[in-house]
Design an enzyme around this catalytic site. Structure first.
Site, PDB file in Angstrom:
ATOM      1  CE  LYS A 179      13.926  26.144  -8.149  1.00 48.23           C
ATOM      2  NZ  LYS A 179      14.837  25.918  -7.222  1.00 48.23           N
ATOM      3  CD  GLN A 230      14.712  24.951  -3.831  1.00 47.71           C
ATOM      4  OE1 GLN A 230      14.343  24.500  -5.068  1.00 47.71           O
ATOM      5  NE2 GLN A 230      14.930  26.109  -3.442  1.00 47.71           N
ATOM      6  CG  ASP A 238      20.383  24.825  -8.707  1.00 51.79           C
ATOM      7  OD1 ASP A 238      19.714  25.533  -9.552  1.00 51.79           O
ATOM      8  OD2 ASP A 238      19.854  24.320  -7.613  1.00 51.79           O
TER       9      ASP A 238
END
Ligand code: NDP
Length: 245
Positions: free
Chosen positions: A14, A58, A81
């Site tokens: 990422k 994460q 997200d």
């Protein structure tokens, strides 16, 4: 948080993608023993910073941390997200800024391959909050006729064999075999399973499936890179949404 090796790979990928796109990224690699309060305090600080457009944590988080509390702490307008309940609700309604990255990547693959979802039998195997459920909703928004399968589904093969578009998000290596697929179906393999020899393997048995499917995604190299691309897209969107607020 902690030292999960898969998370390390995902975070590094990422960060690399951000660099490639010209997005500034900041990483907070927190030790395993960090308390929930400390993580939430950090998120609150990032929520209030006007130079930060998007925030993600994460997953998975260590066992002593309540994942839901962490997701809920992220400001919905910075939730790139799209896991926050506000964004999940917006996806249900069909009026959303952010779409969860993996299902969004699947939709982009379908679109770019010139496949029309409207009226198609779509079968999603898996009902997780991050993949299966939002995937089903996105296919429904494109006028697919959607069936969601899970571990209690009876006669799974009968359902999967009916699919014009089959999305596998199960987390079991080679779970969907060629004889579970309709001739000519579009098969999208979300699964990323690390085998004992270190190689990656999908939820679809590629070798038996490829001869039956009309189109199929590989693992690695199919949905995975799309997920990161969609994260970049959500982040750019967040920057523009937050600028106009
Ligand atoms: P989860 O473990 O959260 O969900 C798995 C789903 O599969 C559950 O809904 C479960 O059903 C269902 N399932 C389990 N066993 C069976 C079975 N025998 N028959 C039918 N359904 C079954 O996984 P995720 O959704 O988070 O991830 C799925 C896969 O996708 C994993 O391999 C993961 O690594 C990968 N992944 C890939 C991403 C990418 O970027 N490409 C991103 C996110 C995930 P039930 O609900 O009944 O337990």
């Amino acid at each position: 948080m902690g030292d999960d090796p898969a998370s390390r790979v995902y975070v590094n990928n990422k960060k690399k993608a951000c660099e490639y796109c010209g997005i500034l990224s900041e990483e907070y690699a927190l030790p395993y023993e960090t308390t929930q309060e400390e993580v939430i305090d950090l998120i609150k600080t990032l929520n209030s910073r006007s130079d930060i457009s998007g925030i993600l944590c994460q997953l998975p988080v260590p066992k002593h941390i309540d994942e839901e509390a962490i997701i809920n702490a992220i400001a919905p307008n910075k939730d790139v997200d799209a896991f926050h309940p506000v964004n999940v609700g917006k996806i249900m309604v069909g009026n959303y800024d952010f779409v969860p990255c993996t299902p969004a990547g699947v939709m982009e693959l379908i679109k770019e391959s010139g496949i029309d979802v409207s009226g198609k039998e779509c079968v999603v195997v898996g009902r997780s909050n991050i993949v299966g459920k939002p995937q089903a909703m996105l296919l429904l928004h494109k006028n697919g006729t959607v069936t969601i399968c899970h571990s209690r589904t009876k006669d799974l093969s009968k359902k999967t064999k009916n699919a014009d578009i089959l999305v596998a998000a199960v987390g079991i290596p080679n779970f969907i075999k060629g004889d579970m697929i309709k001739e000519g179906a579009v098969v999208i393999d979300v699964g990323i399973n690390r085998m004992e020899d270190g190689t990656l393997c999908g939820d679809v048995e590629f070798d038996t499936a490829k001869d039956v499917a009309g189109a199929i995604t590989p693992v690695p190299g199919g949905v995975g890179p799309m997920t990161i691309a969609m994260l970049m897209k959500n982040t750019v969107k967040a920057a523009s949404v937050n600028k106009t607020k």
